[in-house]
Design a protein around this motif. Sequence first.
Motif, PDB file in Angstrom:
ATOM      1  N   GLY A  47      -1.253  -7.010   7.437  1.00 35.36           N
ATOM      2  CA  GLY A  47      -1.400  -6.081   7.090  1.00 35.36           C
ATOM      3  C   GLY A  47      -0.434  -4.862   7.632  1.00 35.36           C
ATOM      4  O   GLY A  47      -0.372  -4.091   7.287  1.00 35.36           O
ATOM      5  N   SER A  48       0.388  -5.434   8.586  1.00 36.38           N
ATOM      6  CA  SER A  48       1.255  -3.989   8.850  1.00 36.38           C
ATOM      7  C   SER A  48       2.374  -4.282   8.249  1.00 36.38           C
ATOM      8  O   SER A  48       2.708  -4.613   7.283  1.00 36.38           O
ATOM      9  N   LEU A  49       2.950  -3.026   8.015  1.00 29.83           N
ATOM     10  CA  LEU A  49       4.262  -2.803   7.285  1.00 29.83           C
ATOM     11  C   LEU A  49       4.387  -1.603   7.880  1.00 29.83           C
ATOM     12  O   LEU A  49       5.100  -1.714   9.280  1.00 29.83           O
ATOM     13  N   LYS A  50       6.415  -2.494   8.138  1.00 29.48           N
ATOM     14  CA  LYS A  50       6.769  -2.133   8.892  1.00 29.48           C
ATOM     15  C   LYS A  50       8.483  -1.087   7.698  1.00 29.48           C
ATOM     16  O   LYS A  50       8.501  -1.978   7.018  1.00 29.48           O
ATOM     17  N   LEU A  98       6.047   9.703  -1.306  1.00 25.69           N
ATOM     18  CA  LEU A  98       4.575   8.904  -0.467  1.00 25.69           C
ATOM     19  C   LEU A  98       4.619   7.606  -0.600  1.00 25.69           C
ATOM     20  O   LEU A  98       5.244   6.577  -2.160  1.00 25.69           O
ATOM     21  N   LEU A  99       4.407   6.085   0.254  1.00 27.40           N
ATOM     22  CA  LEU A  99       4.288   5.159  -0.317  1.00 27.40           C
ATOM     23  C   LEU A  99       2.637   4.192  -0.029  1.00 27.40           C
ATOM     24  O   LEU A  99       2.181   5.234   0.611  1.00 27.40           O
ATOM     25  N   ALA A 100       2.449   4.020  -1.206  1.00 19.66           N
ATOM     26  CA  ALA A 100       0.758   3.712  -0.818  1.00 19.66           C
ATOM     27  C   ALA A 100       1.367   1.958  -1.034  1.00 19.66           C
ATOM     28  O   ALA A 100       2.395   0.892  -1.411  1.00 19.66           O
ATOM     29  N   SER A 101       0.207   1.875  -0.062  1.00 22.68           N
ATOM     30  CA  SER A 101       0.070  -0.102  -0.265  1.00 22.68           C
ATOM     31  C   SER A 101      -1.666  -0.230  -0.302  1.00 22.68           C
ATOM     32  O   SER A 101      -2.343  -0.207  -0.110  1.00 22.68           O
ATOM     33  N   GLY A 102      -1.424  -1.270  -0.695  1.00 27.07           N
ATOM     34  CA  GLY A 102      -2.212  -2.207  -1.383  1.00 27.07           C
ATOM     35  C   GLY A 102      -3.000  -3.366  -0.450  1.00 27.07           C
ATOM     36  O   GLY A 102      -2.235  -4.419  -0.304  1.00 27.07           O
ATOM     37  N   GLU A 138       4.341 -10.585   2.789  1.00 25.78           N
ATOM     38  CA  GLU A 138       3.321 -10.732   1.491  1.00 25.78           C
ATOM     39  C   GLU A 138       4.056  -9.540   0.675  1.00 25.78           C
ATOM     40  O   GLU A 138       4.303 -10.600  -0.872  1.00 25.78           O
ATOM     41  N   LYS A 139       4.968  -8.788   0.676  1.00 22.06           N
ATOM     42  CA  LYS A 139       5.514  -8.154   0.054  1.00 22.06           C
ATOM     43  C   LYS A 139       6.369  -7.134   0.802  1.00 22.06           C
ATOM     44  O   LYS A 139       6.518  -7.281   1.503  1.00 22.06           O
ATOM     45  N   VAL A 140       7.967  -7.060   0.370  1.00 16.57           N
ATOM     46  CA  VAL A 140       9.044  -5.964   0.260  1.00 16.57           C
ATOM     47  C   VAL A 140       9.222  -5.262  -1.443  1.00 16.57           C
ATOM     48  O   VAL A 140       8.620  -5.586  -2.223  1.00 16.57           O
ATOM     49  N   CYS A 141       9.833  -3.551  -0.945  1.00 24.04           N
ATOM     50  CA  CYS A 141       9.819  -2.928  -1.586  1.00 24.04           C
ATOM     51  C   CYS A 141      10.760  -1.949  -0.898  1.00 24.04           C
ATOM     52  O   CYS A 141      10.802  -1.455   0.231  1.00 24.04           O
ATOM     53  N   PHE A 142      11.926  -1.706  -1.908  1.00 21.76           N
ATOM     54  CA  PHE A 142      12.870  -0.224  -1.868  1.00 21.76           C
ATOM     55  C   PHE A 142      12.087   0.681  -2.086  1.00 21.76           C
ATOM     56  O   PHE A 142      11.904   1.265  -2.963  1.00 21.76           O
ATOM     57  N   LEU A 188      -6.572  -6.882   6.403  1.00 21.70           N
ATOM     58  CA  LEU A 188      -5.918  -7.978   5.938  1.00 21.70           C
ATOM     59  C   LEU A 188      -4.374  -8.402   4.842  1.00 21.70           C
ATOM     60  O   LEU A 188      -4.174  -6.950   5.487  1.00 21.70           O
ATOM     61  N   PRO A 189      -4.260  -8.901   4.580  1.00 21.19           N
ATOM     62  CA  PRO A 189      -3.282  -8.942   4.201  1.00 21.19           C
ATOM     63  C   PRO A 189      -3.036  -8.014   3.264  1.00 21.19           C
ATOM     64  O   PRO A 189      -3.486  -7.270   2.091  1.00 21.19           O
ATOM     65  N   ALA A 190      -1.396  -6.648   3.500  1.00 25.99           N
ATOM     66  CA  ALA A 190      -0.816  -5.589   2.709  1.00 25.99           C
ATOM     67  C   ALA A 190      -0.050  -6.944   1.351  1.00 25.99           C
ATOM     68  O   ALA A 190       1.005  -6.965   0.853  1.00 25.99           O
ATOM     69  N   THR A 191      -0.859  -6.574   0.572  1.00 21.90           N
ATOM     70  CA  THR A 191      -0.007  -8.087  -0.851  1.00 21.90           C
ATOM     71  C   THR A 191       0.461  -7.010  -1.971  1.00 21.90           C
ATOM     72  O   THR A 191       0.681  -7.250  -3.372  1.00 21.90           O
ATOM     73  N   SER A 192       0.470  -5.555  -2.082  1.00 17.99           N
ATOM     74  CA  SER A 192       0.930  -4.771  -2.903  1.00 17.99           C
ATOM     75  C   SER A 192       1.964  -3.099  -2.098  1.00 17.99           C
ATOM     76  O   SER A 192       0.313  -2.653  -1.406  1.00 17.99           O
ATOM     77  N   MET A 193       2.866  -2.938  -2.742  1.00 18.74           N
ATOM     78  CA  MET A 193       3.630  -1.297  -1.975  1.00 18.74           C
ATOM     79  C   MET A 193       4.668  -1.040  -3.282  1.00 18.74           C
ATOM     80  O   MET A 193       4.539  -1.781  -4.030  1.00 18.74           O
TER      81      MET A 193
END
Length: 166
Positions: A79-82, A113-117, A62-66, A100-105
Amino acid sequence: MSERTFKLQDLVGHTESTTCLAIGPRSMRVLVSGSKDQTAKVWRIGSSQCCLTLHGHSLGLEKVCFDPSEELVAGSASGSLKLWDLHHGKVVRTFESHSLPATSMEFHPMTGLLASGCSEAGVVKLWDVRTKDCVQEFSEGIQQFRFSPHGKWILSSDAAGSLQVR
C-alpha cells in the motif's frame, strides 16, 4: 485489416514476474518495469541493458507511473507509494497511502497532485507530492479512475458497473 507486430528486443532483469510498466511521457525513451521481486527497473528504450534498479519496497510492486517531468512513483502490495529520483536512484518521498495494495496511480495533468487507488478498499486518495499530505479522499467503492485531459474531472467506476464524473 491485419496488423503485424514485431518483437524489437527482450529485456531481462527481474527475478519474479513483471507486474507493471510505464513509459516516460516526456522523452518517450525511458521504460520502467515493476515486479513481484520488490524492484523497479529503469531501461532506456533501444538498449537491452537495465540502467538502474530501484530497491526499497517491502513487497512486490503493483503499479508504476511517471509525472510529466518523468519523476517516478511506484506503488507496492503493502500500500505504500515511493517517489523516486531517477538521477540518483534514491527515494524522495514515501506515502503510506493504503493498507491494501495500491493498484492504480495517476498524476493530475495540470497541478502535479498524485491520485492513488486501492480497488480492494474502493478508495482513491489525492496527494500533494510536495508536502506528502492527503488533500482529498473518495471512498465510494471506486475500482478504477482517470483524470480528464484538462484536469477538471475525475472519472471513476465502481464494482456495480456505475460510472461517475466528479
